[in-house]
Design a protein around this motif. Structure first.
Motif, PDB file in Angstrom:
ATOM      1  N   VAL A  11      -9.940  -9.067 -17.274  1.00  0.00           N
ATOM      2  CA  VAL A  11     -10.439  -7.890 -17.556  1.00  0.00           C
ATOM      3  C   VAL A  11     -10.605  -7.743 -19.027  1.00  0.00           C
ATOM      4  N   THR A  12     -11.794  -7.235 -19.303  1.00  0.00           N
ATOM      5  CA  THR A  12     -12.433  -7.192 -20.902  1.00  0.00           C
ATOM      6  C   THR A  12     -12.708  -5.646 -20.977  1.00  0.00           C
ATOM      7  N   LYS A  13     -12.326  -5.006 -22.243  1.00  0.00           N
ATOM      8  CA  LYS A  13     -12.874  -3.756 -22.380  1.00  0.00           C
ATOM      9  C   LYS A  13     -12.968  -3.441 -23.835  1.00  0.00           C
ATOM     10  N   ARG A  14     -14.190  -3.104 -24.288  1.00  0.00           N
ATOM     11  CA  ARG A  14     -14.411  -2.780 -25.663  1.00  0.00           C
ATOM     12  C   ARG A  14     -14.694  -1.368 -25.974  1.00  0.00           C
ATOM     13  N   PHE A  15     -14.320  -0.992 -27.116  1.00  0.00           N
ATOM     14  CA  PHE A  15     -14.942   0.328 -27.434  1.00  0.00           C
ATOM     15  C   PHE A  15     -15.772   0.022 -28.986  1.00  0.00           C
ATOM     16  N   VAL A  24      -7.806 -10.208 -19.895  1.00  0.00           N
ATOM     17  CA  VAL A  24      -6.499  -9.997 -19.590  1.00  0.00           C
ATOM     18  C   VAL A  24      -6.149 -10.175 -18.038  1.00  0.00           C
ATOM     19  N   SER A  25      -5.371 -10.820 -17.601  1.00  0.00           N
ATOM     20  CA  SER A  25      -4.843 -11.168 -16.368  1.00  0.00           C
ATOM     21  C   SER A  25      -3.438 -10.988 -16.198  1.00  0.00           C
ATOM     22  N   PHE A  26      -2.919 -10.047 -14.984  1.00  0.00           N
ATOM     23  CA  PHE A  26      -1.524 -10.234 -14.696  1.00  0.00           C
ATOM     24  C   PHE A  26      -1.375  -9.159 -13.516  1.00  0.00           C
ATOM     25  N   ALA A  42      -2.193  -2.221 -28.881  1.00  0.00           N
ATOM     26  CA  ALA A  42      -2.151  -3.364 -28.407  1.00  0.00           C
ATOM     27  C   ALA A  42      -3.019  -3.694 -27.041  1.00  0.00           C
ATOM     28  N   GLY A  43      -3.300  -2.549 -26.459  1.00  0.00           N
ATOM     29  CA  GLY A  43      -4.109  -2.558 -25.173  1.00  0.00           C
ATOM     30  C   GLY A  43      -3.099  -1.979 -24.052  1.00  0.00           C
ATOM     31  N   LYS A  44      -1.946  -2.060 -24.058  1.00  0.00           N
ATOM     32  CA  LYS A  44      -1.096  -1.334 -23.064  1.00  0.00           C
ATOM     33  C   LYS A  44      -1.845  -0.130 -22.362  1.00  0.00           C
ATOM     34  N   THR A  45      -2.046   0.867 -23.116  1.00  0.00           N
ATOM     35  CA  THR A  45      -2.651   2.293 -22.179  1.00  0.00           C
ATOM     36  C   THR A  45      -4.196   1.901 -21.530  1.00  0.00           C
ATOM     37  N   THR A  46      -4.576   1.269 -22.294  1.00  0.00           N
ATOM     38  CA  THR A  46      -6.210   0.893 -21.712  1.00  0.00           C
ATOM     39  C   THR A  46      -6.042   0.019 -20.685  1.00  0.00           C
ATOM     40  N   ALA A  47      -5.003  -0.963 -20.496  1.00  0.00           N
ATOM     41  CA  ALA A  47      -4.901  -1.483 -19.196  1.00  0.00           C
ATOM     42  C   ALA A  47      -4.352  -0.595 -18.031  1.00  0.00           C
ATOM     43  N   ILE A  48      -3.440   0.287 -18.430  1.00  0.00           N
ATOM     44  CA  ILE A  48      -3.101   1.301 -17.346  1.00  0.00           C
ATOM     45  C   ILE A  48      -4.208   2.113 -16.850  1.00  0.00           C
ATOM     46  N   ASN A  49      -5.128   2.579 -17.930  1.00  0.00           N
ATOM     47  CA  ASN A  49      -6.383   3.296 -17.571  1.00  0.00           C
ATOM     48  C   ASN A  49      -7.462   2.611 -16.470  1.00  0.00           C
ATOM     49  N   VAL A  50      -7.417   1.480 -16.711  1.00  0.00           N
ATOM     50  CA  VAL A  50      -8.433   0.560 -16.018  1.00  0.00           C
ATOM     51  C   VAL A  50      -7.816   0.371 -14.414  1.00  0.00           C
ATOM     52  N   MET A  51      -6.506   0.016 -14.390  1.00  0.00           N
ATOM     53  CA  MET A  51      -5.899   0.083 -13.201  1.00  0.00           C
ATOM     54  C   MET A  51      -6.085   1.355 -12.341  1.00  0.00           C
ATOM     55  N   LYS A  56     -13.570   1.934 -17.025  1.00  0.00           N
ATOM     56  CA  LYS A  56     -14.491   1.035 -16.214  1.00  0.00           C
ATOM     57  C   LYS A  56     -14.591  -0.207 -17.264  1.00  0.00           C
ATOM     58  N   PRO A  57     -14.218  -1.478 -16.772  1.00  0.00           N
ATOM     59  CA  PRO A  57     -13.708  -2.728 -17.816  1.00  0.00           C
ATOM     60  C   PRO A  57     -15.238  -3.005 -17.998  1.00  0.00           C
ATOM     61  N   ASP A  58     -15.648  -3.876 -18.841  1.00  0.00           N
ATOM     62  CA  ASP A  58     -16.784  -4.400 -19.483  1.00  0.00           C
ATOM     63  C   ASP A  58     -17.135  -5.615 -18.426  1.00  0.00           C
ATOM     64  N   SER A  59     -16.132  -6.260 -18.095  1.00  0.00           N
ATOM     65  CA  SER A  59     -15.724  -7.260 -17.125  1.00  0.00           C
ATOM     66  C   SER A  59     -14.669  -7.497 -16.485  1.00  0.00           C
ATOM     67  N   GLY A  60     -14.359  -8.290 -15.228  1.00  0.00           N
ATOM     68  CA  GLY A  60     -13.326  -8.404 -14.659  1.00  0.00           C
ATOM     69  C   GLY A  60     -13.129  -7.470 -13.532  1.00  0.00           C
ATOM     70  N   SER A  61     -11.903  -7.518 -12.985  1.00  0.00           N
ATOM     71  CA  SER A  61     -11.674  -6.590 -12.051  1.00  0.00           C
ATOM     72  C   SER A  61     -10.309  -6.194 -12.058  1.00  0.00           C
TER      73      SER A  61
END
Length: 304
Positions: A11-15, A24-26, A42-51, A56-61
């Motif tokens: 997962v990649t997400k840009r602002f 990011v993968s885990f 660091a990206g912690k909350t962004t990862a949760i919001n994508v989940m 919406k991520p720019d790439s990945g799933s």
């Protein structure tokens, strides 16, 4: 078929010009407490919001409970338990009224389970939420998130601002949740408390995962080495493990080495007769701080 409760894949997400998540993968499996650690941004909350399907991520799933986060976000948010860093209630309600109100969104039995959890937490049902301490309000939020018995509980900095005793009680209750074969995803900067409860540790720095490992395995394979000698020449390439931090002070060098066996490391330094060495066990907090320090030193070098 995957047995993961949640999973992020590349997962990649840009602002604008900021990369919040960088490939990011885990994943998390049932009965585990997974802790995401890292400083603010660091990206912690962004990862949760994508989940949760809120970004919406720019790439990945991303998937949760076998559902695609981007196409089934609403269903996912109904099925998981979520405790945000900033609590939001109808605080003019009593504790009991709030549970009754929330039960309208779930199946039968929610209100009874909620009241049972409140009893275990020793929170009075007849008090208005706005009159409760911050610690009790955090327990109300946790009860609201647990009463529908979710398979996945997500906590985003849930203990921020709580006193140490309440914080410890709150985090230790996560072990009880995992013991019921449920999964806990915990984002936090309270490293010492997290170290007491986490099974898996994910360390994020500037949107990248730099560590993803079982906590005990990480601690057992991490070593602080203090080298003393008149002329110390250390080749990182020839050394066992992965050197993630190095400090030099006079005739001493301190190295943080990951993915290493101490016997193999001792054999390596025993060949260098002009250098004496000492091994020290690293805590999770020391590992994170060394990684952050190295990251900042690299930023300074790049800006020069």
């Amino acid at each position: 078929m995957s047995d993961s409760i949640f999973e992020l894949k590349n997962v990649t997400k840009r602002f604008r010009d900021i990369t919040a998540l960088d490939d990011v993968s885990f994943q998390g499996t049932a009965g585990k407490v997974i802790a995401i650690l890292g400083e603010n941004g660091a990206g912690k909350t962004t990862a949760i919001n994508v989940m949760l399907g809120m970004l919406k991520p720019d790439s990945g799933s991303s998937s949760v409970l076998g559902m695609n986060s981007q196409t089934h976000g609403l269903e996912i948010r109904k099925m998981v338990g979520y405790v945000p860093d900033k609590l939001a209630f109808y605080d003019w309600m009593t504790v009991d009224e709030l549970g009754w109100f929330a039960s309208g969104f779930y199946t039968a039995g929610y209100h009874e389970r909620y009241k049972s959890i409140m009893a275990n937490f020793h929170v009075p049902l007849d008090k208005k939420v706005k009159t409760l301490s911050k610690g009790m309000q955090a327990k109300v939020s946790l009860a609201l998130s647990l009463a529908h018995e979710p398979k996945l509980l997500i906590l985003d900095e849930p203990t921020s601002g709580l006193d140490p005793l309440v914080r410890r009680e709150f985090l230790e209750s996560m072990v009880d949740v995992a013991a019921q074969n449920r999964t806990v995803l915990l984002s936090s900067h309270q490293i010492s408390e997290v170290e007491r409860v986490a099974d898996i540790v994910v360390i994020m720095i500037k949107g990248k995962i730099v560590i993803h490992a079982p906590l005990e395995e990480l601690k057992n394979s991490a070593c602080d080495v203090v080298l003393t000698g008149e002329s110390i020449s250390v080749s990182h390439d020839a050394m066992p493990g992965r050197v993630v931090h190095q400090e030099v002070s006079g005739h001493q060098q301190q190295l943080m080495i990951l993915d290493v066996d101490q016997k193999e490391l001792a054999a390596h330094f025993n060949q260098q007769t002009e250098v004496s060495y000492e091994f020290r066990q690293s805590s999770l907090e020391e590992i994170l701080l060394r990684l952050l320090k190295t990251s900042r030193e690299e930023d300074v070098k790049q800006s020069m």
